[in-house]
Design an enzyme around this catalytic site. Structure first.
Site, PDB file in Angstrom:
ATOM      1  N   GLY A  90     112.706  31.177  69.719  1.00  0.00           N
ATOM      2  CA  GLY A  90     113.407  30.354  70.697  1.00  0.00           C
ATOM      3  C   GLY A  90     113.085  30.814  72.114  1.00  0.00           C
TER       4      GLY A  90
ATOM      5  N   GLY B 170     113.243  31.452  65.775  1.00  0.00           N
ATOM      6  CA  GLY B 170     113.446  30.013  65.679  1.00  0.00           C
ATOM      7  C   GLY B 170     112.329  29.287  64.965  1.00  0.00           C
TER       8      GLY B 170
ATOM      9  CD  GLU C 200     115.548  37.197  64.825  1.00  0.00           C
ATOM     10  OE1 GLU C 200     114.993  36.088  64.837  1.00  0.00           O
ATOM     11  OE2 GLU C 200     115.347  38.056  63.936  1.00  0.00           O
TER      12      GLU C 200
ATOM     13  CG  ASP D  79     119.456  33.260  64.926  1.00  0.00           C
ATOM     14  OD1 ASP D  79     118.293  33.722  64.879  1.00  0.00           O
ATOM     15  OD2 ASP D  79     119.813  32.452  65.817  1.00  0.00           O
TER      16      ASP D  79
END
Length: 363
Positions: A74, A122, A145, A153
């Protein structure tokens, strides 16, 4: 439109078009290794609307522009800037992204992700929930992450918790990179196709008939695949299981210290570079995910924890050290695993308010 005018018109960050029976979704920020923005997530959702409704589209084909990878994750820099001013980008972006991840997992047409080169964060969310996930000999897949004061996530806790033994805990806590066969073994991919054959596979996918079944698409991909199902990490399974088969980070650290081998100590060194709070949150999320019955359950839990991360000093410090200043020397808070208290953890696992993350589509 004249040629001169056309050449001055920049390509959009996301390209959607039909090629034969394939609804192509191309992430198109090659200079940023196709890092995904909020608007790009929205464009992917719009593309899926269009392709789902089009009877001429037999499958979705997700790919990344350029030579470096499908997607590096992301737009972390934008999230960092919003977090610094107590903005709401995290709340908005992660909500829409996670709902999109769940949609991809249940998409009614075959969804083929070409996971060549770098696939992180992402990008994993857009690819690894698809029905047909293709990696190559150039794939470098990771969920790093925890090194940003965050946790894996985009449904990463669901995927990692379903990897064999403690392989998922190993990859989730260390942020180590999987090659193509590793990704198949860990359940993040389905087939390894040599990068040299990717163009041929892509062309063949555009020529499938509009009503092709998932089995038809799998057979086509398998015709290009190497058949590899296990990479170098599979050989370490028993050792990784011994080290990571604990529900407390302190016990994982102790197991690595006790082992004392070169690999164990190298793994310990890697963990010592990560956010202590991020590791403790990640391990708890992985253990809860193992008992969960659906991807959606994990995404709701991740969303609650992500909102807490977004407001935390650790997230800003992790991004600063890795992306902004690039000094690779984050000052975590707290600095030691032992100092992560139950009181610190509680907000990450509090219940969400109703309506915070709704997966039933209204259209």
């Amino acid at each position: 439109m004249s040629g001169a005018t056309a050449s001055q018109s920049p390509e959009p960050d996301l390209i959607m078009r039909r090629e034969g029976a394939a609804g192509v979704i191309r992430l198109n920020r090659p200079k940023a290794i196709n890092a995904v923005t909020l608007e790009m997530f929205r464009d992917v959702d719009r593309a899926l609307d269009r392709f789902e409704a089009d009877p001429a589209v037999g499958l979705i084909l997700l790919e990344g522009a350029g030579e470096r990878g499908l997607c590096a994750g992301g737009d972390i820099r934008a999230l960092y800037e919003s977090s610094r001013v107590a903005g709401d980008l995290g709340k908005i972006l992660w909500r829409e992204e996670y709902i999109l991840n769940a949609r991809i997992a249940k998409f009614p047409k075959p969804y083929v992700a070409l996971m060549d080169g770098i696939v992180m964060g992402g990008g994993v969310g857009l690819a690894a929930h698809g029905s047909h996930r293709v990696v190559t000999d150039r794939t470098k897949l990771a969920m790093p992450e925890v090194g940003l004061g965050f946790f894996p996530d985009v449904g990463g806790t669901w995927l990692l918790s379903r990897a064999p033994g403690e392989i998922g805990a190993y990859f989730g806590l260390t942020g180590q990179t999987m090659n193509g066969p590793d990704a198949v073994y860990a359940g993040f991919a389905d087939a390894v196709v040599p990068a040299a054959k990717l163009a041929g596979l892509r062309e063949a996918l555009t020529k499938v008939r509009a009503g092709a079944s998932s089995a038809d698409v799998k057979a086509l991909i398998d015709g290009f695949a190497t058949g590899e199902t296990a990479g170098p990490v599979a050989a370490l399974q028993s050792r990784i299981d011994n080290w990571f088969a604990h529900d407390r980070m302190e016990d994982i650290f102790a197991a690595l210290q006790r082992d004392g081998s070169e690999l164990a100590l190298a793994t310990l060194k890697t963990l010592n570079e990560k956010s202590p709070r991020g590791m403790v949150v990640t391990l708890k999320l992985l253990r809860l995910a193992r008992k969960s019955s659906s991807l959606e359950d994990c995404l709701v839990r991740e969303y609650r924890a992500a909102l807490e991360v977004f407001a935390s000093d650790d997230f800003r410090e992790g991004v600063r050290a890795a992306v902004i200043d690039k000094d690779r020397s984050p000052k975590w808070s707290p600095q030691r695993i032992e100092d992560v208290t139950p009181e610190m953890l509680a907000p990450y696992f509090a219940s969400l308010g109703k309506g915070e993350l709704v997966f039933n589509r209204s259209n």
